[in-house]
Write a protein that holds these residues in place. Structure first.
Motif, PDB file in Angstrom:
ATOM      1  N   TYR A 114      62.593  52.916  67.110  1.00  0.00           N
ATOM      2  CA  TYR A 114      61.620  53.188  67.851  1.00  0.00           C
ATOM      3  C   TYR A 114      61.288  54.555  68.241  1.00  0.00           C
ATOM      4  CZ  TYR A 114      61.545  53.436  73.102  1.00  0.00           C
ATOM      5  OH  TYR A 114      60.591  53.539  74.125  1.00  0.00           O
ATOM      6  N   LEU A 117      58.922  55.948  65.883  1.00  0.00           N
ATOM      7  CA  LEU A 117      57.379  56.078  66.200  1.00  0.00           C
ATOM      8  C   LEU A 117      57.378  57.114  67.389  1.00  0.00           C
ATOM      9  CD1 LEU A 117      57.493  52.226  65.663  1.00  0.00           C
ATOM     10  CD2 LEU A 117      56.840  54.190  63.800  1.00  0.00           C
ATOM     11  N   LYS A 118      57.894  57.237  68.523  1.00  0.00           N
ATOM     12  CA  LYS A 118      58.187  57.661  69.860  1.00  0.00           C
ATOM     13  C   LYS A 118      57.739  59.448  69.693  1.00  0.00           C
ATOM     14  CE  LYS A 118      59.558  58.688  74.558  1.00  0.00           C
ATOM     15  NZ  LYS A 118      60.746  58.124  75.524  1.00  0.00           N
ATOM     16  N   ARG A 119      58.969  59.767  68.707  1.00  0.00           N
ATOM     17  CA  ARG A 119      58.132  61.376  67.929  1.00  0.00           C
ATOM     18  C   ARG A 119      56.977  61.109  67.678  1.00  0.00           C
ATOM     19  NH1 ARG A 119      63.176  62.919  65.427  1.00  0.00           N
ATOM     20  NH2 ARG A 119      62.383  65.243  65.403  1.00  0.00           N
ATOM     21  N   LEU A 121      54.110  59.461  68.442  1.00  0.00           N
ATOM     22  CA  LEU A 121      53.251  59.116  69.135  1.00  0.00           C
ATOM     23  C   LEU A 121      51.544  59.727  69.249  1.00  0.00           C
ATOM     24  CD1 LEU A 121      51.962  57.006  70.875  1.00  0.00           C
ATOM     25  CD2 LEU A 121      53.094  58.040  72.786  1.00  0.00           C
ATOM     26  N   ASN A 122      51.723  60.766  70.152  1.00  0.00           N
ATOM     27  CA  ASN A 122      50.827  62.009  70.730  1.00  0.00           C
ATOM     28  C   ASN A 122      49.938  62.036  68.846  1.00  0.00           C
ATOM     29  OD1 ASN A 122      50.894  61.860  72.852  1.00  0.00           O
ATOM     30  ND2 ASN A 122      52.471  63.626  72.643  1.00  0.00           N
ATOM     31  N   VAL A 125      48.091  58.429  68.563  1.00  0.00           N
ATOM     32  CA  VAL A 125      46.971  58.308  69.983  1.00  0.00           C
ATOM     33  C   VAL A 125      46.161  59.657  71.154  1.00  0.00           C
ATOM     34  CG1 VAL A 125      47.648  55.999  72.327  1.00  0.00           C
ATOM     35  CG2 VAL A 125      48.764  56.174  69.992  1.00  0.00           C
TER      36      VAL A 125
END
Length: 226
Positions: A114, A117-119, A121-122, A125
Motif C-alpha cells: 500500500y 503504491l501510494k508513492r 499515485l501521482n 493518477v
C-alpha cells in the motif's frame, strides 16, 4: 521422575515429556503465484499474470526483502498477498490461511504494498489524464455527443467500521452507515484521473468538490483545458 529439561535424560517418562515440548520446526509451502494460469489469478487477485508481473517490476525497488533468510517472501508473493486482501476485503486471518502464511506477514505485506503504491499515485493518477485534451474531449463526445467534456466526476461512499472518538457521528452518511465519501474523476475509458479520499460520510458532494485542489486550480485558471 527425572527432570525432562536436563541434557542427559534417563527416565522414560521424562523422555516422552521432553519430546512433547520439542516440536519439529516445519516450513509452510509457498508456491510461486505466477505459476498458475490467468483464470486462476483473476479469481483470486483480479489481475492477469502479465498485470501482476508489471506491478512486481514497479514495486520491486520498494518491497524487495533485503535479507539472507531463505524463507523470506518474494516480491510476487508479497504483491499477491496484498492484491488478495484488496480484492476480497476480508480478514487478515482469511488471507493468511489462503496463502499459507501468518496474520502478521499478511499485515506487513499489505502495508508495504500500500505504501509503495501510494508513492506512485501521482505518476498514474493525473488530471486531465495522460492523453491529449483534444483526444479526451473527442472520446466523451463520441459517447453522448456532449462537447468539451474532460472528465466524469462523482462521489461514492466506502463503508467503514464505526470509528472511535468524538467525531464518530461525522462519518454517518444519509443512509445511517459509517463511510468515507470519496470523489473520483475518470476519462471516457473509465481510467481514474483524480481522487479525493479524505472526507467523512456526512460531508456533501459539492463541499468536497469546492474544497478539492482541482477546484482551486480551475478557479485560479492554473489548468489549461482548451
Amino acid at each position: 521422575m527425572a527432570c525432562p529439561f536436563i541434557d542427559e535424560v534417563v527416565d522414560e517418562g521424562a523422555i516422552v515429556l521432553r519430546r512433547a515440548f520439542q516440536g519439529e520446526r516445519t516450513f509452510r509451502d509457498r508456491s510461486d503465484p505466477l505459476a498458475f494460469n490467468d483464470s486462476y489469478l483473476y479469481e483470486r487477485y483480479r489481475f492477469s499474470r502479465d498485470g501482476i508481473a508489471y506491478i512486481c517490476r514497479l514495486l520491486n525497488p520498494y518491497i524487495a526483502n533485503n535479507t539472507r533468510r531463505n524463507r523470506a517472501l518474494t516480491v510476487p508473493q508479497t504483491v499477491c498477498i496484498a492484491l488478495r486482501f484488496f480484492a476480497s476485503g476480508t480478514f487478515l486471518y482469511t488471507v493468511g490461511d489462503a496463502e499459507n502464511i501468518s496474520k502478521a506477514s499478511v499485515c506487513r505485506s499489505v502495508r508495504t504494498v500500500y505504501l509503495s503504491l501510494k508513492r506512485l499515485l501521482n505518476v498514474f493518477v493525473t488530471f486531465p489524464g495522460h492523453k491529449a485534451i483534444r483526444t479526451i474531449k473527442h472520446a466523451f463526445y463520441g459517447i453522448a455527443g456532449f462537447p468539451n467534456v474532460i472528465g466524469a466526476l462523482d462521489c461514492t461512499h466506502v463503508r467503514i467500521k464505526c470509528p472511535s472518538g468524538p467525531h464518530e457521528a461525522d462519518f454517518v452518511n444519509r443512509k445511517s452507515v459509517h463511510s468515507i465519501n470519496v470523489q473520483m474523476i475518470s476519462d471516457a475509458d473509465c481510467i481514474i484521473t483524480n481522487v479525493e479520499a479524505k472526507w467523512p460520510g456526512s460531508v456533501h458532494d459539492s463541499r468536497i468538490f469546492r474544497a478539492s485542489s482541482l477546484y482551486q486550480q480551475l478557479a485560479r485558471g492554473m489548468l489549461v483545458i482548451t
